[in-house]
Design a protein around this motif. Structure first.
Motif, PDB file in Angstrom:
ATOM      1  N   ILE A  17     -14.394 -34.789   4.933  1.00 22.77           N
ATOM      2  CA  ILE A  17     -14.917 -33.727   5.782  1.00 22.77           C
ATOM      3  C   ILE A  17     -14.330 -33.912   7.172  1.00 22.77           C
ATOM      4  O   ILE A  17     -14.363 -35.019   7.726  1.00 22.77           O
ATOM      5  CB  ILE A  17     -16.451 -33.742   5.856  1.00 22.77           C
ATOM      6  CG1 ILE A  17     -17.056 -33.525   4.467  1.00 22.77           C
ATOM      7  CG2 ILE A  17     -16.965 -32.687   6.828  1.00 22.77           C
ATOM      8  CD1 ILE A  17     -18.563 -33.555   4.443  1.00 22.77           C
ATOM      9  N   ALA A  18     -13.769 -32.852   7.715  1.00 23.56           N
ATOM     10  CA  ALA A  18     -13.197 -32.896   9.060  1.00 23.56           C
ATOM     11  C   ALA A  18     -14.213 -32.361  10.056  1.00 23.56           C
ATOM     12  O   ALA A  18     -14.625 -31.197   9.962  1.00 23.56           O
ATOM     13  CB  ALA A  18     -11.908 -32.081   9.114  1.00 23.56           C
ATOM     14  N   SER A  39     -19.850 -30.925  -4.059  1.00 21.82           N
ATOM     15  CA  SER A  39     -19.994 -30.013  -5.198  1.00 21.82           C
ATOM     16  C   SER A  39     -18.745 -29.179  -5.438  1.00 21.82           C
ATOM     17  O   SER A  39     -18.533 -28.693  -6.559  1.00 21.82           O
ATOM     18  CB  SER A  39     -21.203 -29.090  -4.985  1.00 21.82           C
ATOM     19  OG  SER A  39     -20.917 -28.060  -4.051  1.00 21.82           O
ATOM     20  N   VAL A  40     -17.913 -28.986  -4.404  1.00 18.08           N
ATOM     21  CA  VAL A  40     -16.672 -28.216  -4.589  1.00 18.08           C
ATOM     22  C   VAL A  40     -15.445 -29.131  -4.631  1.00 18.08           C
ATOM     23  O   VAL A  40     -14.311 -28.672  -4.485  1.00 18.08           O
ATOM     24  CB  VAL A  40     -16.505 -27.135  -3.493  1.00 18.08           C
ATOM     25  CG1 VAL A  40     -17.587 -26.084  -3.622  1.00 18.08           C
ATOM     26  CG2 VAL A  40     -16.488 -27.737  -2.091  1.00 18.08           C
ATOM     27  N   LYS A  94      -8.779 -33.272  -0.634  1.00 18.65           N
ATOM     28  CA  LYS A  94      -9.400 -31.961  -0.484  1.00 18.65           C
ATOM     29  C   LYS A  94     -10.388 -32.078   0.667  1.00 18.65           C
ATOM     30  O   LYS A  94     -11.379 -32.807   0.562  1.00 18.65           O
ATOM     31  CB  LYS A  94     -10.090 -31.497  -1.761  1.00 18.65           C
ATOM     32  CG  LYS A  94     -10.612 -30.053  -1.651  1.00 18.65           C
ATOM     33  CD  LYS A  94     -11.099 -29.512  -2.988  1.00 18.65           C
ATOM     34  CE  LYS A  94     -11.523 -28.050  -2.851  1.00 18.65           C
ATOM     35  NZ  LYS A  94     -11.973 -27.469  -4.155  1.00 18.65           N
ATOM     36  N   ILE A  95     -10.087 -31.385   1.747  1.00 13.94           N
ATOM     37  CA  ILE A  95     -10.809 -31.581   3.007  1.00 13.94           C
ATOM     38  C   ILE A  95     -11.667 -30.367   3.319  1.00 13.94           C
ATOM     39  O   ILE A  95     -11.184 -29.221   3.292  1.00 13.94           O
ATOM     40  CB  ILE A  95      -9.813 -31.825   4.152  1.00 13.94           C
ATOM     41  CG1 ILE A  95      -8.934 -33.042   3.843  1.00 13.94           C
ATOM     42  CG2 ILE A  95     -10.547 -32.026   5.473  1.00 13.94           C
ATOM     43  CD1 ILE A  95      -7.748 -33.187   4.780  1.00 13.94           C
ATOM     44  N   ALA A  96     -12.921 -30.619   3.625  1.00 17.05           N
ATOM     45  CA  ALA A  96     -13.819 -29.564   4.073  1.00 17.05           C
ATOM     46  C   ALA A  96     -13.916 -29.609   5.593  1.00 17.05           C
ATOM     47  O   ALA A  96     -14.084 -30.682   6.185  1.00 17.05           O
ATOM     48  CB  ALA A  96     -15.209 -29.748   3.471  1.00 17.05           C
ATOM     49  N   VAL A 137     -10.820 -26.369   2.707  1.00 17.48           N
ATOM     50  CA  VAL A 137     -11.855 -25.341   2.586  1.00 17.48           C
ATOM     51  C   VAL A 137     -12.690 -25.370   3.867  1.00 17.48           C
ATOM     52  O   VAL A 137     -12.732 -26.388   4.572  1.00 17.48           O
ATOM     53  CB  VAL A 137     -12.771 -25.556   1.358  1.00 17.48           C
ATOM     54  CG1 VAL A 137     -11.973 -25.510   0.069  1.00 17.48           C
ATOM     55  CG2 VAL A 137     -13.548 -26.856   1.473  1.00 17.48           C
ATOM     56  N   ALA A 138     -13.335 -24.266   4.164  1.00 16.51           N
ATOM     57  CA  ALA A 138     -14.229 -24.180   5.318  1.00 16.51           C
ATOM     58  C   ALA A 138     -15.650 -23.964   4.815  1.00 16.51           C
ATOM     59  O   ALA A 138     -15.878 -23.127   3.933  1.00 16.51           O
ATOM     60  CB  ALA A 138     -13.809 -23.045   6.239  1.00 16.51           C
TER      61      ALA A 138
END
Length: 247
Positions: free
Chosen positions: A129-130, A123-124, A25-27, A57-58
């Motif tokens: 993180i990208a 938290s999400v 899961k990448i932010a 997600v962004a």
């Protein structure tokens, strides 16, 4: 730069450095600038054909400056089917107060902004993180390290953050800034103006102009500088190189 070329360069970086594994899961840290919006566009499209599934997600960190409208970014995220979050902070004010005796508050701001992004990403449920660092950013960071620290160094394609369980990936590492600008113009990305009063008045901006001048005087020098970083045995780069590529 056309979308397929962007996909190709980003896919190569993802594969070369094993940036994405199944069910990540990448932010994406979205600032509203051309770089992060280009990365958003790339990863949202690659989801549909990448060999392993991943979520996206962004996240935008609002520093608390007035008149910073991210609604165009939200609209783009909706169009691309990417969940969008805004983290409200007072980082702009805090950084200015903490750095009253310094030439600029940039280091304070960057540290606090990254902390806010990391905490919210965790938290999400994100594990990666990208960052939207492109090839020029990597070269400029090397010059900053040489000129101001006396070291040959630049941030790596993949960085593990100790103690948090998060990893930082840099999928735009093979994309030049000129390509990002071309992509932004071709696809009319909704770039939001940076409200920071120090934008464009930093050491990095000085180095950016220096590298630009070098490339004008010595055509192709940027590619050779990037190759020197890749092959320079920088510890953080060696750690994230796949064994088959290490020879």
């Amino acid at each position: 730069m056309k979308l397929q070329k962007l996909y190709s360069k980003v896919r190569q970086a993802l594969d070369d450095y094993n940036m994405i594994t199944e069910n990540d899961k990448i932010a994406i840290g979205v600032s509203g600038g051309k770089d992060s919006l280009t990365l958003l566009y790339a990863l949202s499209g690659i989801r549909s054909f990448y060999p392993v599934p991943f979520e996206l997600v962004a996240i935008a960190v609002d520093l608390g400056y007035e008149d910073f409208d991210l609604s165009p970014v939200k609209a783009l995220c909706d169009e691309l089917s990417v969940e969008f979050y805004v983290v409200k902070t007072d980082i702009g004010r805090i950084s200015l107060e903490k750095s009253k005796n310094q030439a600029s508050p940039c280091s304070w701001c960057a540290k606090l902004r990254k902390g806010a992004l990391n905490d919210f990403a965790l938290s999400v449920g994100c594990n990666k993180i990208a960052y939207a660092h492109h090839m020029d950013d990597i070269i400029e960071t090397m010059f900053l390290s040489l000129l101001y620290e006396g070291q040959f160094y630049s941030f790596a394609p993949v960085t593990q953050l100790d103690g948090s369980g998060l990893a930082i990936i840099r999928p735009l590492m093979y994309v030049g800034e000129s390509d990002v600008k071309g992509f932004k113009n071709k696809y009319n990305l909704p770039v939001c103006k940076n409200p920071c009063p120090y934008d464009g008045h930093t050491r990095r901006e000085y180095v950016k102009q220096l590298v630009r001048q070098l490339n004008l005087e010595i055509p192709g020098v940027k590619k050779r500088l990037f190759s020197a970083i890749q092959n320079g045995n920088i510890d953080d780069w060696v750690k994230c190189t796949k064994p088959s590529d290490a020879s």
